[in-house]
Design a protein around this motif. Structure first.
Motif: not given
Lengths: 239, 239
Positions: B82-88, B91-93, B206-212, B217-221
């Protein structure tokens, strides 16, 4: 700034003049007034709204130059757009965006706030430009993108690659409902679609409530964004 | 276990050796270290990550044999993934999974945690195996599936039928972005795509923030799943 015309059962809302139709506070207020006028029209529950524009642009987004010169206005424009979009989502009639010019950023969002997007294919594109100008898309924009752009790859391409989307590409991605040879043909097709929808005779108030439910994630995201809850959301209930 | 290589602006993360690349605590820690290294690289906001693997497997999922012999490790592996996926996700790229072998269960999830999936078509499949091994998919896996697999039928087939998805089928379902004749060709295509993305010059933060925001929903889960909130989520803010 914008004009409102009635043609039979169709409301034609047009962003006027050859400029970029930047969504500055004045234009946003004008559009919201037009929407209010539409709601108070007695035949509105049997009508259709068509939104279009003069010139090269549908709308090129927020007035960033204005925001740069007067930073508090950025939040004002954002709040007014959220209010307008919430209004469009609850509008008791089907809505068609006849996109006859570039629709960028908040302008693209405005187009997506309609039930149908008809677009000219000979020029112009839809462009979620934020990545290119290093602004992060607000959560409620993303929510609209998620609702209106289905495939994961297309979502990624809209939000994360700032692709310039022509009508035909938009058709492929499912964002655009139909593409047309010129600005004139696009508006004509929108009028034709509008008349067809009116002929179906559905009740606009019921339609509006259904749309609110369908897009409730977007309304929720807009609601969470609003600090002062002054967004008037008239759900046009028949009761 | 895994190696990290830099090729121009591309980070190549490789799961090494001919084994199944089971996501045991050690491998997960190695992967997370590699991600931390990537984040701290000064040119990271103009880079792309490509994740690939040696041998027959991309990853065959959690180390279930280990979990059987030491049950608390099951929860530990889940937390680390979960931690790795949240990191991905933050990720700012942009990220590309070059899937050159079988990706099952948590391994399939790991592939889906990337923005692009490129896959070999001559062998190997994506396989959400949980139904077949009588494990219930955690809610956050399902949140990822919902975001990455668009059509209702495809979601059903992924989650509820444990279909073994080849590259061609993955392309049809919209999970796979492109397929290639061999492992090497897949990696080559990933490198090519990476270089093309770098050329666009978008800002990684900016890309990383957009992806977040797109995948919130995934981050929330993921967040709801964590009992002890010790998941470090570095959103790589430009501020």
């Amino acid at each position: 700034m914008c004009t409102l015309e009635k043609r039979g059962r169709l409301f034609l809302l047009k962003l006027t003049g050859d400029g970029e139709h930047r969504l500055n506070p004045t234009l946003l207020d004008n559009i919201r007034s037009a929407i209010t006028q539409i709601r108070s029209d007695p035949s509105s529950s049997q009508s259709v709204l068509i939104t279009t524009s003069d010139g090269k642009f549908f709308s090129n987004g927020y007035d960033l130059a204005l925001a740069a010169s007067d930073p508090p206005l950025r939040a004002v424009m954002a709040a007014k757009l959220q209010s307008l979009v919430a209004d469009l989502i609850s509008l008791p009639m089907p809505t068609i965006a006849a996109v006859t010019g570039h629709a960028s950023a908040a302008g693209f969002l405005l187009a997506m706030s309609h039930d149908y997007i008809l677009m000219r294919r000979d020029r112009g594109f839809l462009y979620m430009s934020e990545l290119d100008i290093e602004l992060v898309l607000p959560a409620w924009f993303m929510s609209m993108i998620r609702m209106k752009v289905v495939s994961p790859a297309a979502k990624r391409d809209v939000a994360l690659t700032a692709e310039k989307i022509t009508a035909d590409r938009g058709l492929e991605m499912g964002i655009v409902d139909s593409s047309h040879g010129s600005a004139g043909e696009t508006v004509e097709a929108a009028v034709k679609l509008g008349e067809e929808i009116v002929r179906r005779g559905a009740d606009g108030h019921v339609y509006g409530r259904m749309r609110e439910t369908l897009l409730r994630e977007v309304l929720h995201a807009i609601g969470s964004n609003e600090s002062a809850s002054n967004g008037v959301r008239n759900s046009g209930s028949k009761l």
